[in-house]
Design a protein around this motif. Structure first.
Motif, PDB file in Angstrom:
ATOM      1  N   LYS A 260      46.993  20.357  76.689  1.00  7.79           N
ATOM      2  CA  LYS A 260      47.364  21.400  75.740  1.00  7.79           C
ATOM      3  C   LYS A 260      47.931  22.566  76.526  1.00  7.79           C
ATOM      4  O   LYS A 260      47.279  23.091  77.422  1.00  7.79           O
ATOM      5  N   GLY A 261      49.148  22.967  76.188  1.00  6.02           N
ATOM      6  CA  GLY A 261      49.840  23.964  76.985  1.00  6.02           C
ATOM      7  C   GLY A 261      49.448  25.396  76.740  1.00  6.02           C
ATOM      8  O   GLY A 261      49.608  26.251  77.608  1.00  6.02           O
ATOM      9  N   CYS A 262      48.926  25.707  75.537  1.00  7.75           N
ATOM     10  CA  CYS A 262      48.545  27.076  75.216  1.00  7.75           C
ATOM     11  C   CYS A 262      47.632  27.047  73.991  1.00  7.75           C
ATOM     12  O   CYS A 262      47.453  25.995  73.367  1.00  7.75           O
TER      13      CYS A 262
ATOM     14  N   ALA B 257      61.133  24.340  71.339  1.00 10.94           N
ATOM     15  CA  ALA B 257      61.596  25.282  72.354  1.00 10.94           C
ATOM     16  C   ALA B 257      60.636  26.472  72.463  1.00 10.94           C
ATOM     17  O   ALA B 257      60.387  26.979  73.570  1.00 10.94           O
ATOM     18  N   TRP B 258      60.086  26.910  71.344  1.00  3.71           N
ATOM     19  CA  TRP B 258      59.117  28.011  71.369  1.00  3.71           C
ATOM     20  C   TRP B 258      57.840  27.606  72.106  1.00  3.71           C
ATOM     21  O   TRP B 258      57.318  28.373  72.917  1.00  3.71           O
ATOM     22  N   VAL B 259      57.328  26.410  71.836  1.00  2.00           N
ATOM     23  CA  VAL B 259      56.140  25.928  72.544  1.00  2.00           C
ATOM     24  C   VAL B 259      56.429  25.835  74.044  1.00  2.00           C
ATOM     25  O   VAL B 259      55.582  26.193  74.881  1.00  2.00           O
ATOM     26  N   ALA B 260      57.636  25.407  74.401  1.00  2.00           N
ATOM     27  CA  ALA B 260      58.018  25.331  75.809  1.00  2.00           C
ATOM     28  C   ALA B 260      57.995  26.714  76.459  1.00  2.00           C
ATOM     29  O   ALA B 260      57.526  26.883  77.597  1.00  2.00           O
TER      30      ALA B 260
ATOM     31  N   CYS C  90      49.451  25.855  71.034  1.00  2.00           N
ATOM     32  CA  CYS C  90      50.186  24.603  71.241  1.00  2.00           C
ATOM     33  C   CYS C  90      49.402  23.426  70.663  1.00  2.00           C
ATOM     34  O   CYS C  90      48.171  23.424  70.682  1.00  2.00           O
ATOM     35  N   PRO C  91      50.104  22.397  70.178  1.00  3.82           N
ATOM     36  CA  PRO C  91      49.391  21.221  69.649  1.00  3.82           C
ATOM     37  C   PRO C  91      48.742  20.415  70.766  1.00  3.82           C
ATOM     38  O   PRO C  91      49.181  20.446  71.923  1.00  3.82           O
ATOM     39  N   SER C  92      47.679  19.705  70.413  1.00  2.00           N
ATOM     40  CA  SER C  92      47.034  18.791  71.356  1.00  2.00           C
ATOM     41  C   SER C  92      47.941  17.597  71.577  1.00  2.00           C
ATOM     42  O   SER C  92      48.416  16.977  70.616  1.00  2.00           O
TER      43      SER C  92
ATOM     44  N   SER D 294      52.432  14.794  70.602  1.00  2.00           N
ATOM     45  CA  SER D 294      51.436  15.483  69.772  1.00  2.00           C
ATOM     46  C   SER D 294      50.633  14.452  68.976  1.00  2.00           C
ATOM     47  O   SER D 294      51.189  13.529  68.394  1.00  2.00           O
ATOM     48  N   GLU D 295      49.320  14.623  69.005  1.00  2.00           N
ATOM     49  CA  GLU D 295      48.419  13.631  68.416  1.00  2.00           C
ATOM     50  C   GLU D 295      48.681  13.437  66.928  1.00  2.00           C
ATOM     51  O   GLU D 295      48.527  12.341  66.401  1.00  2.00           O
ATOM     52  N   THR D 296      49.074  14.496  66.254  1.00  4.40           N
ATOM     53  CA  THR D 296      49.409  14.425  64.832  1.00  4.40           C
ATOM     54  C   THR D 296      50.770  15.079  64.619  1.00  4.40           C
ATOM     55  O   THR D 296      51.354  15.676  65.538  1.00  4.40           O
ATOM     56  N   GLU D 297      51.248  14.984  63.400  1.00  3.69           N
ATOM     57  CA  GLU D 297      52.438  15.739  63.030  1.00  3.69           C
ATOM     58  C   GLU D 297      52.122  17.238  63.088  1.00  3.69           C
ATOM     59  O   GLU D 297      50.966  17.642  62.937  1.00  3.69           O
ATOM     60  N   ILE D 298      53.124  18.034  63.327  1.00  2.02           N
ATOM     61  CA  ILE D 298      52.925  19.481  63.417  1.00  2.02           C
ATOM     62  C   ILE D 298      52.465  20.004  62.052  1.00  2.02           C
ATOM     63  O   ILE D 298      53.060  19.698  61.014  1.00  2.02           O
ATOM     64  N   THR D 299      51.399  20.782  62.071  1.00  2.00           N
ATOM     65  CA  THR D 299      50.792  21.252  60.829  1.00  2.00           C
ATOM     66  C   THR D 299      51.385  22.584  60.370  1.00  2.00           C
ATOM     67  O   THR D 299      52.085  23.276  61.118  1.00  2.00           O
ATOM     68  N   ARG D 300      51.077  22.936  59.164  1.00  2.00           N
ATOM     69  CA  ARG D 300      51.507  24.236  58.634  1.00  2.00           C
ATOM     70  C   ARG D 300      50.960  25.384  59.477  1.00  2.00           C
ATOM     71  O   ARG D 300      51.657  26.376  59.722  1.00  2.00           O
ATOM     72  N   LYS D 301      49.708  25.268  59.927  1.00  2.00           N
ATOM     73  CA  LYS D 301      49.118  26.325  60.743  1.00  2.00           C
ATOM     74  C   LYS D 301      49.881  26.494  62.046  1.00  2.00           C
ATOM     75  O   LYS D 301      50.179  27.628  62.469  1.00  2.00           O
ATOM     76  N   GLN D 302      50.209  25.388  62.690  1.00  2.00           N
ATOM     77  CA  GLN D 302      50.944  25.454  63.955  1.00  2.00           C
ATOM     78  C   GLN D 302      52.350  26.000  63.740  1.00  2.00           C
ATOM     79  O   GLN D 302      52.835  26.838  64.518  1.00  2.00           O
ATOM     80  N   PHE D 303      53.012  25.573  62.681  1.00  2.00           N
ATOM     81  CA  PHE D 303      54.356  26.052  62.400  1.00  2.00           C
ATOM     82  C   PHE D 303      54.331  27.523  62.005  1.00  2.00           C
ATOM     83  O   PHE D 303      55.235  28.295  62.361  1.00  2.00           O
TER      84      PHE D 303
END
Length: 380
Positions: free
Chosen positions: A89-91, A203-206, A94-96, A134-143
């Motif tokens: 996990k990068g931050c 790109a933002w997660v990067a 960031c997603p797992s 990413s273990e799952t699809e990107i969630t609303r919380k992450q987005f």
């Protein structure tokens, strides 16, 4: 519904949860182990002599001792059956990510696979490098964290299924990733996002983690979805077993959109390929919270169903002749169209197959059955 290096086996307390814990298998192992230990116990006592004398001397402790031996054997069997996943996990936001080992696989489907489309073959043997996904699809919380941090303005307007009467998509000007036309929580996969939204999120997660995050290539996606399998679905070829593994178009969809049964009957009358629902019930009429169903052998969840997932590749008509031997998408500039993979909550069984490819999608398209997941390059 769209028309168009192996990890080291180790044991951890939550490894069963990570790999999709099978309660029935656990109970069977425990029963077999208990009966085996009891049989050994009886043989040891029946021989008399030392065994009998030791039993009489240690009788007060015999039951706890055998119980501890049984538990130790059970835990060992579970450790061998459920190796732990390797996560990074990068931050904080960031997603797992699950590290997927590299390997060879056949992309596409054989001529004999029911529901096969022409653009799924001929099959090609590709070598895919190890990658974190990413273990799952990107969630609303992450987005949502991305939207707040970048102050991104996302115009409303999203294609939805309406009431399901005709099976066609309706543009709803007020619909958005916050209001996709059905109820969601922060744990549901984000939908009504464009290819560019997905690309910019990566790109933002990067930028947050100082690592290279990106969308998956189409070949990478299929390799990860198959997870070492060659069947139509990662759980096998049985379509109606899907509800333990994937959120697709099933009985719960008909409860949520009763008119959908009329649309399916019409599609069957028109002899549309594969027009039917799954004869099972996953309990979710629309999207469901990410990661609730069983993982595939790589430990990834919802690779099949829930929402279609944008991939990096530009849309290419035809088959896979444009791919390099490592499956990486050709380096191109602006694409007029992209693809999504995986099927969604409203799809027929044949659209949930690992080999299923969409037709070309406009990168500005927003649909309430389409989201994404991301990848991260890892060092060998």
């Amino acid at each position: 519904m769209l028309r168009r290096g192996k990890p080291t086996p180790t044991f951890s307390i939550d490894s069963n949860k990570r790999r999709g814990f099978n309660r029935e298998a656990m109970e069977n192992r425990m029963i077999n182990l208990t009966f085996g230990m009891r049989s050994l116990y009886r043989v040891w006592l029946s021989n008399g002599g030392l065994g009998a004398r030791m039993f009489r001397a240690t009788r007060p402790f015999a039951a706890p001792l055998w119980f501890l031996v049984a538990i130790a054997g059970f835990l060992t069997s579970q450790a061998e059956a459920a190796p732990a996943l390797r996560r990074i996990k990068g931050c904080a936001d960031c997603p797992s990510m699950v590290i997927v080992p590299g390997g060879h696989f056949l992309i596409g489907s054989p001529d004999t696979e029911p529901g096969r489309h022409k653009n799924e073959g001929p099959q090609r043997n590709l070598q895919i490098e190890s990658v974190a996904i990413s273990e799952t699809e990107i969630t609303r919380k992450q987005f949502s964290a991305f939207v707040r941090a970048t102050r991104r303005h996302i115009e409303p307007g999203c294609d939805t299924q309406g009431d399901g009467t005709d099976g066609n998509w309706d543009r709803v000007p007020s619909a958005s990733w916050l209001e996709p036309g059905f109820t969601q929580t922060d744990d549901h996969p984000v939908v009504c996002v464009t290819w560019q939204d997905a690309h910019d999120y990566a790109a933002w997660v990067a930028s947050r983690s100082h690592q290279r995050y990106r969308l998956l290539g189409e070949a990478e996606w299929e390799y990860a979805a198959r997870a070492g399998t060659s069947s139509a679905f990662f759980w096998g070829d049985e379509e109606d077993a899907a509800c333990s593994y994937a959120n697709g178009g099933d009985r719960s969809l008909l409860r949520a959109l009763p008119a959908w049964s009329t649309a399916i009957s019409k599609a069957q009358h028109d002899r549309e390929l594969g027009a039917r629902i799954l004869e099972c019930d996953d309990g979710a009429g629309f999207t469901r919270a990410a990661g609730q169903l069983r993982a595939n052998p790589f430990g990834l969840r919802d690779m099949t169903g829930n929402v279609w997932e944008w991939v990096e590749d530009c849309y290419e008509s035809g088959s896979y002749e444009h791919l390099s031997a490592d499956g990486q998408p050709p380096g191109k500039g602006d694409c007029k169209q992209h693809r999504a993979r995986g099927g969604s909550w409203d799809d027929y069984p044949i659209d949930l197959r690992s080999a299923r490819r969409t037709s070309g999608l406009d990168p500005s398209a927003r649909r309430n059955d389409t989201g994404f997941r991301i990848a991260r390059d890892v060092k060998p």
